[in-house]
Motif scaffolding. Structure first.
Motif, PDB file in Angstrom:
ATOM      1  N   ARG A  74      17.892  17.478  11.542  1.00 33.72           N
ATOM      2  CA  ARG A  74      17.134  17.488  12.796  1.00 33.72           C
ATOM      3  C   ARG A  74      16.684  16.074  13.138  1.00 33.72           C
ATOM      4  O   ARG A  74      16.317  15.291  12.262  1.00 33.72           O
ATOM      5  CB  ARG A  74      15.892  18.378  12.675  1.00 33.72           C
ATOM      6  N   LEU A 134      13.950  13.931  15.531  1.00 29.37           N
ATOM      7  CA  LEU A 134      12.739  14.066  16.332  1.00 29.37           C
ATOM      8  C   LEU A 134      12.531  12.830  17.202  1.00 29.37           C
ATOM      9  O   LEU A 134      13.027  11.748  16.902  1.00 29.37           O
ATOM     10  CB  LEU A 134      11.507  14.247  15.439  1.00 29.37           C
ATOM     11  N   ASN A 135      11.755  13.020  18.230  1.00 26.43           N
ATOM     12  CA  ASN A 135      11.214  11.958  19.067  1.00 26.43           C
ATOM     13  C   ASN A 135      12.267  10.981  19.564  1.00 26.43           C
ATOM     14  O   ASN A 135      13.214  11.386  20.228  1.00 26.43           O
ATOM     15  CB  ASN A 135      10.083  11.244  18.323  1.00 26.43           C
ATOM     16  N   LEU A 136      12.130   9.713  19.210  1.00 26.40           N
ATOM     17  CA  LEU A 136      12.984   8.678  19.814  1.00 26.40           C
ATOM     18  C   LEU A 136      14.460   8.893  19.487  1.00 26.40           C
ATOM     19  O   LEU A 136      15.320   8.730  20.366  1.00 26.40           O
ATOM     20  CB  LEU A 136      12.531   7.292  19.320  1.00 26.40           C
ATOM     21  N   ARG A 175      15.999  11.676  18.864  1.00 23.55           N
ATOM     22  CA  ARG A 175      16.465  12.826  19.643  1.00 23.55           C
ATOM     23  C   ARG A 175      16.714  12.428  21.097  1.00 23.55           C
ATOM     24  O   ARG A 175      17.731  12.791  21.692  1.00 23.55           O
ATOM     25  CB  ARG A 175      15.422  13.944  19.562  1.00 23.55           C
ATOM     26  N   SER A 176      15.776  11.681  21.671  1.00 22.27           N
ATOM     27  CA  SER A 176      15.899  11.301  23.080  1.00 22.27           C
ATOM     28  C   SER A 176      17.017  10.288  23.293  1.00 22.27           C
ATOM     29  O   SER A 176      17.757  10.369  24.267  1.00 22.27           O
ATOM     30  CB  SER A 176      14.585  10.699  23.578  1.00 22.27           C
ATOM     31  N   GLN A 223      15.351   2.486   9.782  1.00 20.97           N
ATOM     32  CA  GLN A 223      14.043   2.445  10.431  1.00 20.97           C
ATOM     33  C   GLN A 223      13.360   3.818  10.426  1.00 20.97           C
ATOM     34  O   GLN A 223      12.196   3.928  10.793  1.00 20.97           O
ATOM     35  CB  GLN A 223      14.202   1.977  11.879  1.00 20.97           C
ATOM     36  N   ALA A 224      14.091   4.847  10.034  1.00 26.59           N
ATOM     37  CA  ALA A 224      13.555   6.204  10.169  1.00 26.59           C
ATOM     38  C   ALA A 224      12.737   6.639   8.953  1.00 26.59           C
ATOM     39  O   ALA A 224      12.972   6.170   7.832  1.00 26.59           O
ATOM     40  CB  ALA A 224      14.704   7.183  10.377  1.00 26.59           C
ATOM     41  N   VAL A 268      14.913  15.987   8.181  1.00 28.82           N
ATOM     42  CA  VAL A 268      14.411  15.501   9.474  1.00 28.82           C
ATOM     43  C   VAL A 268      14.406  13.983   9.463  1.00 28.82           C
ATOM     44  O   VAL A 268      13.928  13.362   8.502  1.00 28.82           O
ATOM     45  CB  VAL A 268      12.976  16.024   9.736  1.00 28.82           C
ATOM     46  N   THR A 286      13.021  10.788  11.754  1.00 30.92           N
ATOM     47  CA  THR A 286      12.142  10.481  12.879  1.00 30.92           C
ATOM     48  C   THR A 286      11.641   9.047  12.776  1.00 30.92           C
ATOM     49  O   THR A 286      11.741   8.414  11.714  1.00 30.92           O
ATOM     50  CB  THR A 286      10.957  11.459  12.940  1.00 30.92           C
ATOM     51  N   HIS A 287      11.110   8.552  13.859  1.00 31.09           N
ATOM     52  CA  HIS A 287      10.434   7.254  13.865  1.00 31.09           C
ATOM     53  C   HIS A 287       8.953   7.489  14.096  1.00 31.09           C
ATOM     54  O   HIS A 287       8.583   8.356  14.891  1.00 31.09           O
ATOM     55  CB  HIS A 287      10.979   6.373  14.987  1.00 31.09           C
ATOM     56  N   PHE A 288       8.130   6.704  13.415  1.00 31.54           N
ATOM     57  CA  PHE A 288       6.698   6.806  13.641  1.00 31.54           C
ATOM     58  C   PHE A 288       6.250   5.750  14.623  1.00 31.54           C
ATOM     59  O   PHE A 288       6.842   4.688  14.709  1.00 31.54           O
ATOM     60  CB  PHE A 288       5.941   6.686  12.320  1.00 31.54           C
ATOM     61  N   VAL A 289       5.201   6.060  15.364  1.00 32.34           N
ATOM     62  CA  VAL A 289       4.666   5.114  16.331  1.00 32.34           C
ATOM     63  C   VAL A 289       3.328   4.574  15.837  1.00 32.34           C
ATOM     64  O   VAL A 289       2.694   5.183  14.968  1.00 32.34           O
ATOM     65  CB  VAL A 289       4.500   5.765  17.718  1.00 32.34           C
ATOM     66  N   ILE A 308       0.271   6.456  19.385  1.00 36.00           N
ATOM     67  CA  ILE A 308       1.200   6.793  20.468  1.00 36.00           C
ATOM     68  C   ILE A 308       2.281   5.729  20.617  1.00 36.00           C
ATOM     69  O   ILE A 308       2.143   4.607  20.136  1.00 36.00           O
ATOM     70  CB  ILE A 308       0.486   6.940  21.835  1.00 36.00           C
ATOM     71  N   TYR A 362       5.765   9.756  22.898  1.00 42.24           N
ATOM     72  CA  TYR A 362       5.571  10.316  21.558  1.00 42.24           C
ATOM     73  C   TYR A 362       4.194   9.983  20.994  1.00 42.24           C
ATOM     74  O   TYR A 362       3.597   8.962  21.329  1.00 42.24           O
ATOM     75  CB  TYR A 362       6.649   9.788  20.610  1.00 42.24           C
ATOM     76  N   GLN A 419       1.428  10.999  17.336  1.00 48.34           N
ATOM     77  CA  GLN A 419       1.267  11.662  16.038  1.00 48.34           C
ATOM     78  C   GLN A 419      -0.213  11.760  15.721  1.00 48.34           C
ATOM     79  O   GLN A 419      -1.002  10.905  16.130  1.00 48.34           O
ATOM     80  CB  GLN A 419       2.008  10.894  14.949  1.00 48.34           C
ATOM     81  N   LYS A 460       6.181  -1.388   7.214  1.00 46.55           N
ATOM     82  CA  LYS A 460       6.546  -1.864   8.562  1.00 46.55           C
ATOM     83  C   LYS A 460       5.267  -2.269   9.302  1.00 46.55           C
ATOM     84  O   LYS A 460       4.238  -1.624   9.165  1.00 46.55           O
ATOM     85  CB  LYS A 460       7.253  -0.766   9.351  1.00 46.55           C
ATOM     86  N   GLY A 484       5.891   0.006  14.905  1.00 42.99           N
ATOM     87  CA  GLY A 484       6.815   1.077  15.229  1.00 42.99           C
ATOM     88  C   GLY A 484       7.551   0.726  16.515  1.00 42.99           C
ATOM     89  O   GLY A 484       7.467  -0.420  16.986  1.00 42.99           O
ATOM     90  N   PRO A 485       8.225   1.687  17.107  1.00 46.02           N
ATOM     91  CA  PRO A 485       8.964   1.398  18.334  1.00 46.02           C
ATOM     92  C   PRO A 485       8.090   1.339  19.589  1.00 46.02           C
ATOM     93  O   PRO A 485       8.606   1.227  20.689  1.00 46.02           O
ATOM     94  CB  PRO A 485       9.957   2.566  18.406  1.00 46.02           C
ATOM     95  N   GLU A 486       6.741   1.402  19.433  1.00 46.50           N
ATOM     96  CA  GLU A 486       5.870   1.438  20.602  1.00 46.50           C
ATOM     97  C   GLU A 486       5.987   0.190  21.470  1.00 46.50           C
ATOM     98  O   GLU A 486       5.730   0.240  22.687  1.00 46.50           O
ATOM     99  CB  GLU A 486       4.402   1.666  20.205  1.00 46.50           C
ATOM    100  N   MET A 524       3.939  15.556  14.573  1.00 46.27           N
ATOM    101  CA  MET A 524       4.692  14.709  15.496  1.00 46.27           C
ATOM    102  C   MET A 524       4.725  15.405  16.847  1.00 46.27           C
ATOM    103  O   MET A 524       5.093  16.589  16.922  1.00 46.27           O
ATOM    104  CB  MET A 524       6.135  14.534  14.999  1.00 46.27           C
ATOM    105  N   ASP A 557       6.162  15.329  20.754  1.00 48.54           N
ATOM    106  CA  ASP A 557       7.186  14.782  21.650  1.00 48.54           C
ATOM    107  C   ASP A 557       6.970  15.410  23.024  1.00 48.54           C
ATOM    108  O   ASP A 557       7.355  16.562  23.261  1.00 48.54           O
ATOM    109  CB  ASP A 557       8.577  15.134  21.080  1.00 48.54           C
ATOM    110  N   ASN A 581      10.455  16.137  25.117  1.00 51.98           N
ATOM    111  CA  ASN A 581      11.274  17.304  24.779  1.00 51.98           C
ATOM    112  C   ASN A 581      10.446  18.550  24.482  1.00 51.98           C
ATOM    113  O   ASN A 581      10.984  19.568  24.045  1.00 51.98           O
ATOM    114  CB  ASN A 581      12.157  16.978  23.561  1.00 51.98           C
TER     115      ASN A 581
END
Lengths: 82, 234
Positions: free
Chosen positions: A5, A7-9, A11-12, A47-48, A74, A76-79, B144, B148, B150, B168, B171-173, B211, B213, B216
């Motif tokens: 699966r 998730l998030n980035l 998946r999009s 990166q996941a 799963v 996913t990436h964390f923000v 955030i 996305y 969490q 890290k 993140g991708p923010e 998480m 989203d 989606n």
């Protein structure tokens, strides 16, 4: 089969939510995903964060982590923004 | 019970609400998530709110930060949010710390029961997790990036943030941005988890990360194995 699966980035970005692949090590599972989703890159997995059956695993365990039939992995990436 | 609380007692018992109100909360970061947290917690009637942020409001904050406005540009976030929160309920004790969390006087931690992470960078989040552990204070985490977010409740010693971000610093923010709507959703969920946590509700996200989203319409709860050094509290 193993359920993969996204998730998030992930998946999009790749417009893929879920795949079924053959059981094997995590490295083998990732290689199967890279074949099935040709635009996905190996760096995406570097990166996941990875969870197997909802439990976090460490990246150093890629080759030691054996995924069995019925497992769910799963990616996913964390923000970190606020 | 105050008249202000009537609509909350339809959901939360008076005993539970009193426990929520007596909990002393530190909010770290008063930007997108933090401003909404301060607003929600004041309206819940939390009696002691510590607000910590070293920054001033900038034009790029106006799209999402609740208490930012043209009039507040250049002013201390902690001061502005403190005044706004005090205006919501006068029975809230607001303590403003217009400084970096790294410079917060250590004795302040003796006046904190729970800390809420509304920071905007990973490095300081890890520092905050460590400080919360050292002072045996549970941490409610929210973050955030774009669509996305969490949320999780991190008990002292679980070190979930350090394990989550794995060294890290970002993140991708940075590429996903900080839109108008995501911080308020995440702040609302964090306050809901705060209420559950205070009532020992089995649904609370203790040592779990949910998480979210919004693009989606997907919510997933992820768990972590038990670290050896964990300490229990609450």
């Amino acid at each position: 089969m193993v359920t993969v699966r996204f998730l998030n980035l992930l998946r999009s970005t790749y417009k893929v939510e879920q795949l079924q692949v053959l059981a094997g090590t995590l490295s083998e599972v990732i290689n199967q995903v890279l074949v099935l989703v040709s635009k996905m890159k190996k760096e995406d997995f570097d990166q996941a964060a990875i969870f197997v059956n909802q439990m976090k695993i460490n990246h150093i365990d890629y080759d030691k982590e054996i995924l069995k039939d019925g497992d769910v992995v799963v990616f996913t990436h964390f923000v970190g923004g606020g | 019970m105050h008249d202000y609380d009537i609509k909350n007692t339809e959901l939360i018992s008076i005993t539970g609400l009193n426990k929520v109100k007596d909990t002393r909360v530190l909010i770290v970061g008063l930007g997108g998530i933090g401003g909404h947290l301060a607003n929600h917690l004041a309206r819940l009637g939390v009696k002691t709110l510590h607000l910590c942020d070293h920054d001033v409001f900038q034009p790029s904050n106006i799209n999402r930060q609740l208490f930012s406005s043209v009039a507040s540009l250049g002013s201390s976030k902690a001061d502005i949010v403190g005044k706004a929160v005090q205006g919501i309920r006068q029975d809230v004790k607001v303590v403003v710390h217009a400084c970096r969390i790294e410079n917060l006087d250590s004795h302040i931690w003796n006046d904190i029961d729970i800390v809420m992470d509304a920071l905007d960078n990973v490095k300081t989040r890890i520092y905050l997790e460590d400080m919360a552990y050292r002072h045996n204070v549970p941490l409610i985490h929210g973050a955030i990036g774009g669509w996305y977010g969490q949320v999780g409740i991190i008990m002292p010693g679980s070190r979930i943030l350090a394990r989550l971000y794995q060294g890290k610093e970002q993140g991708p923010e940075a590429i996903l941005g900080s839109p108008t709507f995501t911080p308020s959703v995440i702040a609302g969920i964090m306050v809901g988890e705060f209420v559950k946590c205070m009532q020992n509700d089995e649904h609370a996200l203790i040592d779990k990360i949910m998480m979210i989203d919004l693009l989606n319409h997907d919510y997933q709860i992820l768990t972590f194995d038990e670290p050896n050094e964990r300490k229990e509290r609450l």
